[in-house]
Design a protein around this motif. Structure first.
Motif, short mmCIF file in Angstrom:
data_model
loop_
_atom_site.label_atom_id
_atom_site.label_comp_id
_atom_site.label_asym_id
_atom_site.label_seq_id
_atom_site.Cartn_x
_atom_site.Cartn_y
_atom_site.Cartn_z
N ASP A 60 46.73 24.33 44.09
CA ASP A 60 48.45 23.34 44.14
C ASP A 60 47.81 22.71 43.49
N GLU A 61 47.35 22.11 42.66
CA GLU A 61 48.53 21.56 41.79
C GLU A 61 48.72 22.50 40.64
N GLN A 62 48.89 23.77 40.20
CA GLN A 62 49.77 24.69 39.41
C GLN A 62 50.95 24.73 39.68
N TRP A 63 51.08 25.50 41.20
CA TRP A 63 51.85 25.74 42.00
C TRP A 63 53.12 24.69 42.43
N HIS A 64 52.24 23.15 41.94
CA HIS A 64 53.35 22.73 42.55
C HIS A 64 54.07 22.38 41.23
N THR A 65 53.92 22.11 40.12
CA THR A 65 54.11 22.05 38.91
C THR A 65 55.09 23.63 38.89
N ARG A 66 55.11 24.84 39.37
CA ARG A 66 55.62 25.54 38.72
C ARG A 66 57.17 25.64 39.42
N LEU A 67 56.69 24.93 40.43
CA LEU A 67 57.45 24.89 41.56
C LEU A 67 58.40 23.85 41.90
N GLU A 68 58.73 22.67 40.94
CA GLU A 68 59.33 21.78 40.07
C GLU A 68 60.32 22.01 38.75
N GLN A 69 59.21 23.20 38.08
CA GLN A 69 60.45 23.79 37.31
C GLN A 69 60.97 24.84 37.41
N HIS A 70 60.64 25.96 38.93
CA HIS A 70 62.14 26.85 39.08
C HIS A 70 63.22 26.05 39.61
N ASN A 71 62.63 24.74 40.60
CA ASN A 71 63.90 23.56 41.35
C ASN A 71 64.98 23.28 39.99
N ALA A 72 63.68 23.20 39.02
CA ALA A 72 64.98 22.24 38.10
C ALA A 72 66.04 23.58 37.42
N LEU A 73 65.25 24.68 37.16
CA LEU A 73 66.20 25.18 36.62
C LEU A 73 67.15 26.33 37.59
N VAL A 74 67.13 26.53 39.13
CA VAL A 74 67.74 26.48 39.36
C VAL A 74 68.99 26.03 39.64
N ARG A 75 68.55 24.24 39.87
CA ARG A 75 69.60 23.27 40.04
C ARG A 75 69.94 23.33 39.03
N GLU A 76 69.84 23.34 37.73
CA GLU A 76 70.71 23.22 36.50
C GLU A 76 71.65 24.60 36.30
N GLN A 77 71.94 25.68 36.95
CA GLN A 77 72.25 27.43 36.78
C GLN A 77 73.62 26.94 38.25
N ILE A 78 72.89 25.81 39.54
CA ILE A 78 74.11 26.15 40.28
C ILE A 78 74.76 25.25 39.73
N ARG A 79 74.97 24.24 38.55
CA ARG A 79 75.61 23.25 38.06
C ARG A 79 76.63 23.76 37.36
N GLU A 80 75.74 24.91 36.32
CA GLU A 80 76.93 25.30 35.13
C GLU A 80 77.56 26.45 35.95
N PHE A 81 77.77 26.87 36.83
CA PHE A 81 78.01 27.52 37.53
C PHE A 81 79.27 26.89 38.16
N ARG A 82 79.17 25.92 38.78
CA ARG A 82 79.80 24.72 39.77
C ARG A 82 79.52 24.79 41.20
N GLY A 83 78.87 24.85 41.62
CA GLY A 83 78.13 25.24 42.93
C GLY A 83 77.80 23.84 43.57
N GLN A 84 77.54 23.82 44.42
CA GLN A 84 77.05 22.52 45.67
C GLN A 84 75.73 23.31 45.59
N GLU A 85 74.36 22.52 45.28
CA GLU A 85 73.73 22.98 46.04
C GLU A 85 73.24 21.70 47.24
N VAL A 86 73.29 23.18 48.88
CA VAL A 86 73.32 21.83 50.16
C VAL A 86 71.85 21.91 50.36
N LYS A 87 71.06 22.21 50.30
CA LYS A 87 69.50 21.69 50.19
C LYS A 87 68.39 23.17 49.86
N SER A 88 67.60 22.50 49.33
CA SER A 88 65.98 23.37 48.83
C SER A 88 66.10 23.22 50.48
N LEU A 89 64.67 24.90 50.33
CA LEU A 89 64.51 25.23 51.26
C LEU A 89 63.05 25.28 51.35
#
Length: 436
Positions: free
Chosen positions: A301-330
């Motif tokens: 649980d702990e390591q997966w939660h950390t990895r998932l937060e890192q994943h979310n941060a990276l995905v959001r960074e790319q969405i912003r970089e390419f002028r997208g709009q995040e609708v929601k996390s799934l």
């Protein structure tokens, strides 16, 4: 369209203000520590938020004396003079009474105005506000850091992540914030204003406020501690507190920006607005971590939660970089929209690359079609198609519809046909492709 900037006279000081909106209720917007009402409109999210506010109210907003387009170089004002400025703007705008909304440090001024001018205040709205300065700068050292920034880096915009940690690292946003700093106050004026602000403590007057009061605050606000809002709600008789998710201090940033407007509209008009559906053409992107359940069990649980937060941060960074709009996390993926299919595919490629460095593989679906936008969600057949297309991919795959492939012809992007596929829940087959 930006409203015309005008000037109201408060004693011998000229106060810059704008009036706009078509609502039957008056609302005065009291800004934070600095402002520049014309620069507001240059930030797309801010402009859209203000326009939405003007759909159900007639808005008067202004720059406080010593800031923005109002007279500069005047003596640092006390609360009495600042209250005079609100009255002057209301008089110039033809507002005998109004709802008064204070943002951030402006909440303290709005509260004092409501207490001393009850006959002119129909209701009080406080967003990201506080009663004591310590809710903003809890230590003397923190305030000294702001002074150092003012001396050495004012106008650079590099302080924006302190206000908006979730979106403040976006270059164009920082560029706008740098201009906002420069046009809002000079370094010397900023320091003098903040020295006066550091004395704010309005707790004694809060029980005297008789106006209906709505307190809005993000629970994890990075700038103003939530206890500042909670104290206001506890000490103002009958006040209602509404807390929102998100860390960005600005009301116009984050997925909760529409929720904030809904609460304001209900408070001012007495009724929640009906959902507004806007049909637009959009490139819809679904991302999904492959084998997320198995990976979570392997990591714990702990390591997966950390990895998932890192994943979310990276995905959001790319969405912003390419002028997208995040609708929601799934949970283990994202739904986002883009104003062009080419940007959507390039963003998908970038997401795959950065996420692979975490040892994760994602499959991504891209489709273009009309969607209905309502509050913080999108809906429609195009969304369903993008979701079903994503399910066809394996780890690292970007699967697109023929519509997307045809629209990006000539872009240099290459595709491999996966043939015609039956998509779950849809009657017709769809020709889909893998982006290479």
């Amino acid at each position: 369209m930006m409203p015309r900037t005008q000037y109201a006279k408060s004693d011998d000081v000229h106060i810059a203000y704008q009036v706009y909106g078509k609502g039957s209720k008056n609302l005065v917007l009291v800004p934070g520590f600095i402002s520049q009402i014309e620069t507001y409109w240059e930030q797309p999210n801010w402009a859209k938020w203000l326009e939405r506010l003007g759909q159900f109210t007639k808005v008067a907003m202004f720059d406080k004396r010593g800031t923005g387009l109002s007279d500069r170089g005047v003596a640092v004002p006390d609360m009495d003079k600042r209250m005079d400025d609100i009255r002057a703007v209301m008089d110039a705008a033809g507002m005998d009474t109004a709802y008064v909304m204070g943002i951030s440090e402006g909440g303290s001024l709005a509260s004092v105005f409501a207490a001393y001018q009850p006959q002119r205040c129909e209701g009080l709205i406080l967003y990201g506000a506080f009663a004591r300065f310590e809710s903003w700068f809890p230590t003397k050292e923190a305030l000294e850091e702001l002074f150092e920034y003012a001396e050495d880096n004012w106008g650079s915009g590099t302080a924006l992540p302190l206000f908006c940690p979730e979106t403040g690292d976006e270059p164009s946003f920082q560029e706008w914030w740098g201009k906002y700093e420069r046009t809002g106050a000079s370094p010397r004026d900023l320091i003098e204003i903040m020295k006066v602000n550091s004395q704010i403590d309005i707790t004694d007057i809060l029980p005297s406020i008789k106006a209906p009061t709505l307190v809005l605050h993000k629970t994890k606000d990075a700038l103003i501690d939530i206890e500042g809002g909670r104290t206001l709600a506890q000490m103002i008789p009958g006040a209602r507190l509404v807390e929102f998710s998100g860390r960005d201090h600005f009301a116009f940033m984050g997925n909760e920006r529409d929720e904030i407007l809904v609460e304001i509209e209900e408070f001012v008009t007495g009724a929640k607005p009906k959902p507004v559906f806007d049909r637009v053409l959009a490139a819809v992107v679904f991302t999904d971590i492959v084998d997320s359940t198995a990976i979570a069990q392997e990591f714990g649980d702990e390591q997966w939660h950390t990895r998932l937060e890192q994943h979310n941060a990276l995905v959001r960074e790319q969405i912003r970089e390419f002028r997208g709009q995040e609708v929601k996390s799934l949970g283990d993926g994202f739904l986002a929209t883009f104003d062009g299919p080419g940007r959507a595919i390039h963003c998908a490629k970038a997401i795959g690359e950065v996420v692979s460095k975490l040892g994760l593989r994602v499959r991504i679906g891209v489709h273009t079609g009309e969607v209905e936008i309502a509050a913080n969600d999108v809906r429609g057949i195009a969304v369903n198609i993008a979701a079903r297309i994503a399910e066809l991919g394996d780890g690292g795959d970007i699967v697109v519809s023929r519509t997307v492939k045809d629209l990006v012809a000539g872009s240099g992007l290459d595709f491999e046909s996966l043939g015609r596929k039956k998509l779950k829940g849809l009657s017709e087959e769809w020709h889909v492709y893998r982006a290479l």
